[in-house]
Design a protein around this motif. Structure first.
Motif, PDB file in Angstrom:
ATOM      1  N   GLY A 101       1.053  -1.199   0.065  1.00 44.62           N
ATOM      2  CA  GLY A 101      -0.121   0.253   0.156  1.00 44.62           C
ATOM      3  C   GLY A 101       0.629   1.265  -0.131  1.00 44.62           C
ATOM      4  O   GLY A 101       0.634   2.275  -0.397  1.00 44.62           O
ATOM      5  N   TYR A 102       2.204   1.300   1.295  1.00 46.19           N
ATOM      6  CA  TYR A 102       3.164   2.230   0.398  1.00 46.19           C
ATOM      7  C   TYR A 102       3.759   2.767  -0.853  1.00 46.19           C
ATOM      8  O   TYR A 102       3.162   3.412  -1.153  1.00 46.19           O
ATOM      9  CB  TYR A 102       4.462   1.373   1.708  1.00 46.19           C
ATOM     10  CG  TYR A 102       5.048   3.723   1.838  1.00 46.19           C
ATOM     11  CD1 TYR A 102       4.964   4.024   2.653  1.00 46.19           C
ATOM     12  CD2 TYR A 102       5.830   3.311   0.536  1.00 46.19           C
ATOM     13  CE1 TYR A 102       5.751   5.560   2.581  1.00 46.19           C
ATOM     14  CE2 TYR A 102       7.033   4.678   1.196  1.00 46.19           C
ATOM     15  CZ  TYR A 102       6.404   5.693   1.913  1.00 46.19           C
ATOM     16  OH  TYR A 102       7.626   6.711   2.223  1.00 46.19           O
ATOM     17  N   ASP A 196      -8.313   6.005  -0.948  1.00 46.83           N
ATOM     18  CA  ASP A 196      -7.750   4.723   0.461  1.00 46.83           C
ATOM     19  C   ASP A 196      -8.519   3.890   1.433  1.00 46.83           C
ATOM     20  O   ASP A 196      -8.786   4.570   1.640  1.00 46.83           O
ATOM     21  CB  ASP A 196      -6.537   5.539   1.717  1.00 46.83           C
ATOM     22  CG  ASP A 196      -5.289   4.315   1.799  1.00 46.83           C
ATOM     23  OD1 ASP A 196      -5.612   2.885   1.607  1.00 46.83           O
ATOM     24  OD2 ASP A 196      -4.513   5.047   1.857  1.00 46.83           O
ATOM     25  N   HIS A 199      -8.289   0.052   5.114  1.00 45.41           N
ATOM     26  CA  HIS A 199      -8.838  -0.085   6.173  1.00 45.41           C
ATOM     27  C   HIS A 199     -10.121  -0.751   6.237  1.00 45.41           C
ATOM     28  O   HIS A 199     -11.359  -1.314   7.116  1.00 45.41           O
ATOM     29  CB  HIS A 199      -8.638   0.735   7.725  1.00 45.41           C
ATOM     30  CG  HIS A 199      -7.177   0.642   7.662  1.00 45.41           C
ATOM     31  ND1 HIS A 199      -6.419   0.067   8.577  1.00 45.41           N
ATOM     32  CD2 HIS A 199      -7.028   1.836   7.570  1.00 45.41           C
ATOM     33  CE1 HIS A 199      -5.543   0.207   8.436  1.00 45.41           C
ATOM     34  NE2 HIS A 199      -5.261   1.243   7.911  1.00 45.41           N
ATOM     35  N   LYS A 230      -4.241  -5.481   5.362  1.00 44.30           N
ATOM     36  CA  LYS A 230      -5.051  -5.514   6.742  1.00 44.30           C
ATOM     37  C   LYS A 230      -5.747  -6.789   6.437  1.00 44.30           C
ATOM     38  O   LYS A 230      -5.596  -7.935   6.914  1.00 44.30           O
ATOM     39  CB  LYS A 230      -5.609  -4.265   6.323  1.00 44.30           C
ATOM     40  CG  LYS A 230      -4.246  -3.897   6.467  1.00 44.30           C
ATOM     41  CD  LYS A 230      -4.340  -2.064   6.876  1.00 44.30           C
ATOM     42  CE  LYS A 230      -2.950  -1.259   5.711  1.00 44.30           C
ATOM     43  NZ  LYS A 230      -2.336  -1.456   6.884  1.00 44.30           N
TER      44      LYS A 230
HETATM   45  C1  LIG Z   1      -4.350   4.046   5.095  1.00 43.26           C
HETATM   46  C2  LIG Z   1      -3.381   3.010   4.987  1.00 43.26           C
HETATM   47  N1  LIG Z   1      -3.023   3.962   3.398  1.00 43.26           N
HETATM   48  C3  LIG Z   1      -1.541   2.738   3.103  1.00 43.26           C
HETATM   49  C4  LIG Z   1      -1.200   1.636   3.954  1.00 43.26           C
HETATM   50  C5  LIG Z   1       0.042   1.391   4.153  1.00 43.26           C
HETATM   51  O1  LIG Z   1      -0.143  -0.339   3.338  1.00 43.26           O
HETATM   52  P1  LIG Z   1       0.918  -1.325   3.717  1.00 43.26           P
HETATM   53  O2  LIG Z   1       1.306  -1.311   4.452  1.00 43.26           O
HETATM   54  O3  LIG Z   1       0.378  -2.252   2.771  1.00 43.26           O
HETATM   55  O4  LIG Z   1       2.222  -0.686   2.969  1.00 43.26           O
HETATM   56  C6  LIG Z   1      -1.634   2.082   5.132  1.00 43.26           C
HETATM   57  C7  LIG Z   1      -1.109   1.066   6.138  1.00 43.26           C
HETATM   58  O5  LIG Z   1       0.349   0.923   6.828  1.00 43.26           O
HETATM   59  C8  LIG Z   1      -2.938   2.518   5.863  1.00 43.26           C
HETATM   60  O6  LIG Z   1      -3.113   3.021   6.985  1.00 43.26           O
END
Ligand SMILES: Cc1ncc(COP(=O)(O)O)c(C=O)c1O
Length: 385
Positions: A101-102, A196, A199, A230
């Protein structure tokens, strides 16, 4: 290494320690999990583990790794099949798989808004979107959290293509964005709404399609980011949007282009998690019951400091890094794993306990949690901790 660099590193570490904000790893084996993002228990599911193992053995290409970037040797029939499956599930034209997600947020926000464009983002937006915005050449402004008036003021003055970034469920607060109103406002100003769904993926919607689908807003939202670490219990993410957006990102999104594609096992895990989402309506129902029960069992003292949320993320504000850490340590003595969220992850004075409720938490677990919280919070206020 230069002595100056060593000194700088030591100084920065000490700074964090002095602020009670030093990050380190902790494994609380045996304690009841009320802090992970494994909302549906998929990460710990023996059944899913075995399904992945079984299907991995049947893969045509028996590879341990993807062997390269997606645009070189890293693509595969499996990855393309999974992207199609994800897109169809979320009622989107296309999906592009990212390693996390990052990187999905980094890749989307750094590539799309360009010089002269404007990005408006909720003040509580996730660090990955902030970092993507930092890499973008567009102008950017925050608006007050979930405040439509504050956003409209910004929209009225915005130049170029305008992008609005929100989370459907805020990661460190647990509250929901007013997505319907946000979509209407973005429509009025011809702004592209980006949501996004880290969650809400797996939790909201009839089969866990997320909040955008639950509210029927698929065609009002320009792009969505769904993550797999998640509720899906694995790892990775996808950007959902048009086929053109997908092709654009394949060509311009550096965090997508210049990295090794995900390994087959990772992709398979995501595929199987998606296959299972539609089978766990009972878990989603139980989870929502647990959320109500949690709220009902908290003492009024605690409830006053609870951030209003109907999601599995329930946060209690306990100002001060040392205080919130102490409270978590006491609750751990009762066998409950809670993690403090300290500044600078959240603003000073807004430190909190972030409680995550899960479909695998029993009502007895919940009783233990609330009893311990109620007792220890009272002690903390009385200066007895
Ligand atoms: C709202 C949100 N977006 C993106 C991410 C990043 O996702 P990932 O853990 O898959 O890198 C997170 C988690 O840390 C998140 O809470």
């Amino acid at each position: 290494m230069s002595i100056e660099i060593r000194k700088y590193i030591a100084h920065k570490i000490q700074e964090r320690k002095d602020a009670d904000a030093f990050r380190q790893f902790r494994i609380n084996e045996g304690a009841i999990d009320f802090c992970s993002n494994d909302y549906l228990g998929f990460a710990r599911s023996e059944e899913l583990f075995q399904e992945v193992e079984k299907e991995a053995k049947m893969l045509e290409q028996r590879l341990n790794g993807s062997t390269g970037a997606r645009t070189i040797t890293g693509s595969s029939a499996l990855l393309e099949e999974v992207e199609q499956k994800i897109a169809a599930f979320h009622l989107s034209e296309a999906a592009l798989f990212y390693n996390s997600g990052y990187t999905a947020n980094l890749g989307l926000f750094s590539a799309l808004p360009y010089r002269g464009d404007t990005i408006l983002y909720d003040a509580l937006i996730h660090a990955s979107i902030r970092d993507g915005i930092r890499l973008s050449k567009a102008n950017s402004f925050s608006f007050e959290h979930n405040n439509l008036e504050s956003l409209e003021k910004r929209l009225a003055k915005a130049n170029g293509n305008v992008f609005v970034a929100v989370e459907s469920i805020y990661s460190m607060d647990g509250d929901a964005a007013p997505l319907k109103d946000l979509a209407a406002l973005c429509n009025k100003y011809q702004a592209a709404l980006i949501v996004d769904e880290a969650h809400s993926n797996g939790i909201y919607g009839k089969e866990g399609e997320g909040m955008v689908v639950e509210l029927g807003l698929e065609s009002d939202v320009f792009a969505r980011v769904v993550t797999f670490g998640k509720a899906l219990g694995c790892h990775g993410a996808a950007v959902l949007g048009s086929k053109d957006l997908k092709n654009f990102l394949i060509n311009y999104s550096r965090p997508f282009i210049y990295t090794t594609a995900p390994a087959p096992h990772q992709v398979l895990g995501v595929k199987i998690a998606y296959d299972n989402l539609s089978k766990v309506s009972d878990k989603r129902l139980y989870l929502s019951k647990l959320i109500d029960l949690f709220n009902a069992k908290l003492d009024s003292l605690l409830r006053e400091n609870l951030i209003g949320s109907s999601s599995p993320i329930q946060c209690i504000i306990v100002p001060g890094n040392a205080q919130v850490k102490r409270l978590c340590a006491m609750v751990l003595e009762d066998g409950i794993d809670l993690r403090p969220i300290v500044a600078p992850t959240v603003p000073l004075g807004k430190e909190r306990i972030r409680i995550c409720l899960h479909a695998f938490n029993t009502e007895e677990d919940l009783e233990r949690l609330t009893t311990s919280l109620n007792r220890n919070y009272k002690k903390l206020l009385e200066g007895k901790l």
